[in-house]
Design a protein around this motif. Sequence first.
Motif, PDB file in Angstrom:
ATOM      1  N   VAL A  21      -2.299   7.975  -4.161  1.00  0.00           N
ATOM      2  CA  VAL A  21      -2.599   7.578  -2.975  1.00  0.00           C
ATOM      3  C   VAL A  21      -2.843   8.863  -2.145  1.00  0.00           C
ATOM      4  CG1 VAL A  21      -1.898   6.293  -0.938  1.00  0.00           C
ATOM      5  CG2 VAL A  21      -1.277   5.389  -3.063  1.00  0.00           C
ATOM      6  N   ARG A  22      -3.769   8.903  -1.574  1.00  0.00           N
ATOM      7  CA  ARG A  22      -4.043  10.146  -0.602  1.00  0.00           C
ATOM      8  C   ARG A  22      -4.012   9.446   0.776  1.00  0.00           C
ATOM      9  NH1 ARG A  22      -8.402  13.342   1.940  1.00  0.00           N
ATOM     10  NH2 ARG A  22      -7.729  15.306   2.132  1.00  0.00           N
ATOM     11  N   ALA A  23      -3.393   9.913   1.674  1.00  0.00           N
ATOM     12  CA  ALA A  23      -3.379   9.198   2.985  1.00  0.00           C
ATOM     13  C   ALA A  23      -2.750  10.049   3.941  1.00  0.00           C
ATOM     14  CB  ALA A  23      -2.602   7.873   2.940  1.00  0.00           C
ATOM     15  N   ARG A  24      -2.930   9.554   5.245  1.00  0.00           N
ATOM     16  CA  ARG A  24      -2.451  10.373   6.186  1.00  0.00           C
ATOM     17  C   ARG A  24      -1.882   9.440   6.933  1.00  0.00           C
ATOM     18  NH1 ARG A  24      -7.263  13.120   9.758  1.00  0.00           N
ATOM     19  NH2 ARG A  24      -8.342  11.200  10.378  1.00  0.00           N
ATOM     20  N   LEU A  25      -0.635   9.593   7.777  1.00  0.00           N
ATOM     21  CA  LEU A  25       0.126   8.833   8.685  1.00  0.00           C
ATOM     22  C   LEU A  25       0.182   8.953   9.933  1.00  0.00           C
ATOM     23  CD1 LEU A  25       1.308   8.731   5.411  1.00  0.00           C
ATOM     24  CD2 LEU A  25       3.560   8.506   6.812  1.00  0.00           C
ATOM     25  N   SER A  26       0.841   8.029  10.772  1.00  0.00           N
ATOM     26  CA  SER A  26       0.700   8.160  12.215  1.00  0.00           C
ATOM     27  C   SER A  26       1.623   9.433  12.513  1.00  0.00           C
ATOM     28  CB  SER A  26       1.679   6.966  12.786  1.00  0.00           C
ATOM     29  OG  SER A  26       1.897   7.296  14.200  1.00  0.00           O
ATOM     30  N   PRO A  27       1.139  10.343  13.747  1.00  0.00           N
ATOM     31  CA  PRO A  27       1.862  11.372  13.828  1.00  0.00           C
ATOM     32  C   PRO A  27       3.268  11.311  14.588  1.00  0.00           C
ATOM     33  CG  PRO A  27       0.029  11.273  15.492  1.00  0.00           C
ATOM     34  CD  PRO A  27      -0.221   9.984  14.414  1.00  0.00           C
ATOM     35  N   ALA A  28       3.750  10.265  14.757  1.00  0.00           N
ATOM     36  CA  ALA A  28       5.007   9.760  15.587  1.00  0.00           C
ATOM     37  C   ALA A  28       6.151  10.589  15.002  1.00  0.00           C
ATOM     38  CB  ALA A  28       5.077   8.344  15.489  1.00  0.00           C
ATOM     39  N   LYS A  29       6.937  10.892  15.833  1.00  0.00           N
ATOM     40  CA  LYS A  29       8.074  11.686  15.480  1.00  0.00           C
ATOM     41  C   LYS A  29       9.574  11.102  16.155  1.00  0.00           C
ATOM     42  CE  LYS A  29       5.245  15.882  14.765  1.00  0.00           C
ATOM     43  NZ  LYS A  29       5.117  17.048  14.317  1.00  0.00           N
ATOM     44  N   VAL A  30       9.188   9.909  16.471  1.00  0.00           N
ATOM     45  CA  VAL A  30      10.430   9.149  17.054  1.00  0.00           C
ATOM     46  C   VAL A  30      10.492   7.829  16.009  1.00  0.00           C
ATOM     47  CG1 VAL A  30      10.127   9.827  19.445  1.00  0.00           C
ATOM     48  CG2 VAL A  30       9.120   7.728  18.639  1.00  0.00           C
ATOM     49  N   ALA A  31      11.771   7.342  16.004  1.00  0.00           N
ATOM     50  CA  ALA A  31      12.132   6.274  15.148  1.00  0.00           C
ATOM     51  C   ALA A  31      11.123   5.043  15.270  1.00  0.00           C
ATOM     52  CB  ALA A  31      13.424   5.795  15.503  1.00  0.00           C
ATOM     53  N   THR A 165      -2.036   4.250   9.559  1.00  0.00           N
ATOM     54  CA  THR A 165      -1.930   4.813   8.155  1.00  0.00           C
ATOM     55  C   THR A 165      -3.453   4.852   7.836  1.00  0.00           C
ATOM     56  OG1 THR A 165       0.390   4.267   7.616  1.00  0.00           O
ATOM     57  CG2 THR A 165      -1.129   5.027   5.754  1.00  0.00           C
ATOM     58  N   GLN A 166      -4.056   6.105   7.516  1.00  0.00           N
ATOM     59  CA  GLN A 166      -5.239   6.124   6.844  1.00  0.00           C
ATOM     60  C   GLN A 166      -5.228   6.545   5.563  1.00  0.00           C
ATOM     61  OE1 GLN A 166      -7.896   8.584   8.964  1.00  0.00           O
ATOM     62  NE2 GLN A 166      -9.686   8.363   7.782  1.00  0.00           N
ATOM     63  N   VAL A 167      -5.839   5.842   4.633  1.00  0.00           N
ATOM     64  CA  VAL A 167      -6.071   6.043   3.179  1.00  0.00           C
ATOM     65  C   VAL A 167      -7.367   6.254   2.740  1.00  0.00           C
ATOM     66  CG1 VAL A 167      -5.521   4.685   0.965  1.00  0.00           C
ATOM     67  CG2 VAL A 167      -4.032   4.118   2.903  1.00  0.00           C
ATOM     68  N   ASP A 168      -7.143   7.460   2.067  1.00  0.00           N
ATOM     69  CA  ASP A 168      -8.521   8.057   1.686  1.00  0.00           C
ATOM     70  C   ASP A 168      -9.253   7.249   0.327  1.00  0.00           C
ATOM     71  OD1 ASP A 168     -10.832   9.741   1.581  1.00  0.00           O
ATOM     72  OD2 ASP A 168      -9.674  11.105   0.410  1.00  0.00           O
ATOM     73  N   TYR A 169      -7.980   7.414  -0.551  1.00  0.00           N
ATOM     74  CA  TYR A 169      -8.067   6.653  -1.828  1.00  0.00           C
ATOM     75  C   TYR A 169      -6.929   6.227  -2.573  1.00  0.00           C
ATOM     76  CZ  TYR A 169      -7.056  11.267  -3.904  1.00  0.00           C
ATOM     77  OH  TYR A 169      -6.533  12.292  -4.625  1.00  0.00           O
ATOM     78  N   VAL A 170      -6.771   5.287  -3.243  1.00  0.00           N
ATOM     79  CA  VAL A 170      -6.016   4.668  -4.483  1.00  0.00           C
ATOM     80  C   VAL A 170      -6.429   4.914  -5.654  1.00  0.00           C
ATOM     81  CG1 VAL A 170      -4.379   2.924  -5.058  1.00  0.00           C
ATOM     82  CG2 VAL A 170      -4.859   3.408  -2.459  1.00  0.00           C
ATOM     83  N   ARG A 171      -5.724   5.572  -6.713  1.00  0.00           N
ATOM     84  CA  ARG A 171      -6.479   5.531  -7.901  1.00  0.00           C
ATOM     85  C   ARG A 171      -5.385   5.255  -9.006  1.00  0.00           C
ATOM     86  NH1 ARG A 171      -9.467  11.297  -6.925  1.00  0.00           N
ATOM     87  NH2 ARG A 171     -11.107  10.493  -5.601  1.00  0.00           N
ATOM     88  N   ALA A 172      -5.934   4.895  -9.992  1.00  0.00           N
ATOM     89  CA  ALA A 172      -4.758   4.602 -11.175  1.00  0.00           C
ATOM     90  C   ALA A 172      -5.466   5.148 -12.555  1.00  0.00           C
ATOM     91  CB  ALA A 172      -4.354   3.064 -11.339  1.00  0.00           C
ATOM     92  N   TRP A 173      -4.917   5.555 -13.648  1.00  0.00           N
ATOM     93  CA  TRP A 173      -5.182   6.189 -14.695  1.00  0.00           C
ATOM     94  C   TRP A 173      -4.256   5.581 -15.952  1.00  0.00           C
ATOM     95  CZ3 TRP A 173      -4.722   9.384 -10.617  1.00  0.00           C
ATOM     96  CH2 TRP A 173      -6.013   9.991 -10.255  1.00  0.00           C
ATOM     97  N   THR A 174      -4.688   5.358 -16.949  1.00  0.00           N
ATOM     98  CA  THR A 174      -3.894   5.114 -17.911  1.00  0.00           C
ATOM     99  C   THR A 174      -3.223   6.276 -18.742  1.00  0.00           C
ATOM    100  OG1 THR A 174      -5.700   4.534 -19.481  1.00  0.00           O
ATOM    101  CG2 THR A 174      -4.890   2.763 -18.428  1.00  0.00           C
TER     102      THR A 174
END
Length: 174
Positions: A21-31, A165-174
């Motif tokens: 998974v290639r992603a970036r998350l919220s920049p939040a730094k609090v609970a 959460t911004q997801v660029d891609y999700v990949r799976a290989w065997t």
Amino acid sequence: YTSGMVTTAGNFSQAYGRFEVRARLSPAKVAGLQTSFWLWPVDSVKYGPTWPWSGEIDIAEMYSLFPNLAIPYSHYVPPLVDLTVTNACFIGDPAQFHTYAVQWTPTNITIIYDGTTCLVDNWNPAAPLHKPQPFDQPFFIALTQALGIGLNSFLPNLTPLPAVTQVDYVRAWT
């Protein structure tokens, strides 16, 4: 408040291989926010009526209170305490894209963040299971973002919403 999940349940699953998974998350730094990338068994009661007998592979769990950490976890029932099921690994700025991966074989589960190995678990299941059980069946992919609980509890006046959460891609290989 709501949480979100994207899953391949009913559409795609496999046993073993590489999941990424290639992603970036919220920049939040609090609970208050929890983002998780994980694998769940297609037959969640194959090896027992309760969790975690049939296993779960958390590629990464991220908590906004600890924004620079990703935590993997191999959930199963060992005969003794297994100290290699989890770790906490530095990922840097969560608002930047990172790659979260698991390389899963019949003998080990290796978690890799941005090309660096974070965890290797050579699980050993409790009887009556024998390796490679419970990690010998297809698992599907789940990506979740939710409001936090416990130490990372949602704080209505401090936790920034909406959170993305911004997801660029999700990949799976065997």
